[in-house]
Structures are given as structure tokens and as C-alpha cells.
Design a protein around this motif. Sequence first.
Motif, short mmCIF file in Angstrom:
data_model
loop_
_atom_site.label_atom_id
_atom_site.label_comp_id
_atom_site.label_asym_id
_atom_site.label_seq_id
_atom_site.Cartn_x
_atom_site.Cartn_y
_atom_site.Cartn_z
N THR A 85 0.83 -1.27 -0.33
CA THR A 85 -0.02 -0.28 -0.02
C THR A 85 0.59 1.12 0.24
O THR A 85 0.51 2.55 -0.14
CB THR A 85 -1.03 -0.54 1.34
OG1 THR A 85 -0.25 -0.02 2.28
CG2 THR A 85 -1.90 -1.14 0.90
N GLY A 86 2.48 1.24 0.06
CA GLY A 86 2.50 2.55 0.07
C GLY A 86 2.93 2.99 -1.41
O GLY A 86 3.61 3.90 -1.37
N TYR A 125 0.67 5.34 -1.74
CA TYR A 125 1.17 6.63 -1.25
C TYR A 125 2.05 7.27 -1.90
O TYR A 125 2.58 8.13 -2.48
CB TYR A 125 0.99 6.58 0.11
CG TYR A 125 0.03 6.67 0.76
CD1 TYR A 125 -1.29 7.66 1.12
CD2 TYR A 125 -0.66 4.98 1.32
CE1 TYR A 125 -2.04 7.31 1.99
CE2 TYR A 125 -1.85 4.75 2.00
CZ TYR A 125 -2.13 5.69 2.22
OH TYR A 125 -3.45 5.77 2.52
N ARG A 126 3.02 6.46 -2.89
CA ARG A 126 4.41 6.69 -3.25
C ARG A 126 3.98 7.76 -4.68
O ARG A 126 4.64 8.58 -5.18
CB ARG A 126 5.45 5.57 -3.70
CG ARG A 126 6.25 5.26 -2.11
CD ARG A 126 6.96 3.93 -2.44
NE ARG A 126 7.47 3.72 -1.04
CZ ARG A 126 9.23 4.68 -0.82
NH1 ARG A 126 9.80 5.51 -2.02
NH2 ARG A 126 9.48 3.70 0.15
N SER A 133 5.50 10.82 2.39
CA SER A 133 5.31 10.62 3.51
C SER A 133 4.10 11.96 4.08
O SER A 133 2.98 11.82 4.69
CB SER A 133 6.42 10.55 4.58
OG SER A 133 5.88 10.98 6.13
N ALA A 152 0.72 11.06 2.77
CA ALA A 152 -0.22 10.82 3.88
C ALA A 152 -0.51 11.04 5.22
O ALA A 152 -1.68 10.37 6.03
CB ALA A 152 0.63 8.95 3.88
N ARG A 203 -6.10 9.85 2.02
CA ARG A 203 -5.65 8.14 2.42
C ARG A 203 -7.94 7.87 2.67
O ARG A 203 -7.50 7.21 2.50
CB ARG A 203 -5.97 9.13 4.71
CG ARG A 203 -4.58 8.79 4.57
CD ARG A 203 -4.16 8.28 6.36
NE ARG A 203 -3.65 7.65 6.58
CZ ARG A 203 -3.59 6.43 5.88
NH1 ARG A 203 -1.72 7.55 5.88
NH2 ARG A 203 -2.93 5.88 5.94
N GLY A 257 1.88 -2.03 5.67
CA GLY A 257 1.34 -0.40 4.94
C GLY A 257 1.50 0.27 6.45
O GLY A 257 2.62 -0.63 6.97
N ARG A 258 1.02 0.64 6.73
CA ARG A 258 0.80 1.08 8.31
C ARG A 258 -0.18 1.84 9.27
O ARG A 258 -0.10 1.05 9.97
CB ARG A 258 1.63 3.18 8.04
CG ARG A 258 2.58 3.91 7.31
CD ARG A 258 3.78 2.81 7.78
NE ARG A 258 5.42 3.52 7.04
CZ ARG A 258 5.48 3.20 5.65
NH1 ARG A 258 4.71 2.31 5.37
NH2 ARG A 258 6.68 3.19 5.82
N ASP A 259 -1.44 1.44 8.67
CA ASP A 259 -2.29 1.54 9.39
C ASP A 259 -3.61 0.11 8.67
O ASP A 259 -4.43 0.40 9.13
CB ASP A 259 -2.69 2.56 8.86
CG ASP A 259 -4.00 3.04 7.42
OD1 ASP A 259 -2.66 2.00 6.72
OD2 ASP A 259 -4.30 3.75 7.09
N ARG A 271 11.12 10.86 8.84
CA ARG A 271 9.33 9.56 7.78
C ARG A 271 8.69 9.46 9.23
O ARG A 271 7.31 9.03 9.07
CB ARG A 271 9.94 9.05 7.30
CG ARG A 271 8.91 8.48 6.15
CD ARG A 271 9.44 8.83 4.51
NE ARG A 271 10.25 7.30 4.37
CZ ARG A 271 9.86 6.84 3.61
NH1 ARG A 271 8.57 5.97 3.71
NH2 ARG A 271 10.56 4.92 3.69
N ASP A 309 4.98 10.37 9.76
CA ASP A 309 3.85 8.56 9.73
C ASP A 309 3.03 8.46 11.42
O ASP A 309 2.12 8.06 11.04
CB ASP A 309 4.52 7.17 9.36
CG ASP A 309 5.65 7.62 8.04
OD1 ASP A 309 4.80 8.76 7.70
OD2 ASP A 309 5.95 6.90 7.55
N ARG A 322 1.14 11.81 12.39
CA ARG A 322 -0.31 11.70 12.47
C ARG A 322 -1.39 11.85 12.76
O ARG A 322 -1.59 11.02 14.02
CB ARG A 322 -0.07 11.39 10.72
CG ARG A 322 -0.28 10.80 10.47
CD ARG A 322 -0.04 10.64 8.90
NE ARG A 322 -0.92 8.69 9.00
CZ ARG A 322 -0.01 7.96 7.98
NH1 ARG A 322 1.18 8.00 7.38
NH2 ARG A 322 -0.45 6.77 8.22
#
Length: 201
Positions: free
Chosen positions: A33-34, A37-38, A77, A80, A86, A107-109, A158, A162, A165
Motif C-alpha cells: 500500500t506504500g 502513497y508513493r 509521507s 499520507a 487517505r 503498510g502503516r494502518d 519519516r 507517520d 499524524r
Amino acid sequence: MTFTVAIDGPAAAGKGTISKAVAAHFGFAHLDTGLLYRAVGRRTLDGVEPLLAATTLTAEDLDASDLRSPQVAQAASKVAAIGDVRTALVDFQRAFARRAGGAVLDGRDIGTVICPDANAKLYVTASAEVRAQRRFAELAAKGQADELATVLADVKERDARDANRADAPMKAAEDATILDTSDLSIEGAIAQAIAVIEARR
Ligand code: DC
């Protein structure tokens, strides 16, 4: 059959490598999923407004050759942290997670926001120094050598953005298994991830 694996964690902790190996092992599809965002961040570097970039993302945008560059990582970042960006990417990720045959999303979430009901959740992490060293080696192998201190500063900047936020910050879901790869080989980390997922099947 649907089976969703959520793999979250900070940059260069080994998420990507582990996710690909896990997907291959179980025959699941994999979504980094990054990369979404990239691709959005990449378009903002061309002057496209972030929300417009997110709502009009195409498959071609995901193929841009420089999506892995440090400049694009920072732009990713930044976009995002925008709630509307999002939101624009949620449906695609959830639909992917529900695809028949199983899916791994990293990803992150993913375990906290995108797939809170995922069948298995991992949070892959490592010390900032180890992660910077890995990213440094990756960049050097591509002939994009940067100072190690610059890479470390980049990783920390970063991480801070991340994790702090307001919207879907990077964090481990309460029911995630933490996998610290600082002292693990790639093979060792993959084996542990497979064991965690196997136990949920
Ligand atoms: O995983 P990556 O380094 O390719 O991600 C690039 C940036 O995208 C990262 O700094 C934060 C953002 N991101 C995010 O906010 N949520 C995700 N699920 C994946 C990435």
C-alpha cells in the motif's frame, strides 16, 4: 475463501520482503500500500494537487520508475498525512483485502484502520539504526549512495511524521504480533511470520 493478512511497520523494517515471501508461501495476492502513497507523492512532485492525484490515480502511475527514491518517499509521507488523500485510497485497499484466494496488505494502518478484522496481523519493526543501515545498503547497490547519517535522519523524519499524524497514524494494532527483525536474518523473519499466520488458519 477470503483470508486477510495485515503487515504494518516503519520504513525498511523488512515488511516488503516478508510480505512478498508470505504471499508466495500461502499463494495469496500481495498489495504494497506504500506504493499507492508513493504514486500520489510522485505526482505532487510534478505539481499535481494531492487530492486530485489520489482520486485520479491510474495503474500507470504505479509503474513510475522512481517510486522507490528517497525524494518520493518523503513526498509520500507528506501526502499520507492528508486525511482526504487517505480516504480516497480506502475502498481500493479494502476491495483488495477481500479478494478470493487470500490477500496480504502491507503498510502503516492496515491492521488498525483498513482491515481491523484481518485474520492475521503482524507489526514488523527494527531499530532506526538497523533500518537506516539496510536502506543505505539498498541505495548503494543501486548506485544511489547517500551518507549513512543522511539516510538515518531521513528514516527518523519519516517515522516521526507517520507516527504522529492525526489520521491513521502508524502503530501496531492491539492484536498484532510484534516481529522485531533487528537481530533476525531474512529467512528467520520470514519463518516467524509464516508461523504466526499458520497459527491463525
Ligand atoms: O511503505 P513505504 O515506505 O513505501 O511508504 C511510503 C509512505 O507512505 C510512508 O512514509 C507513509 C505512507 N504510508 C501510509 O501512510 N500508509 C500506508 N498504509 C502505507 C504507506
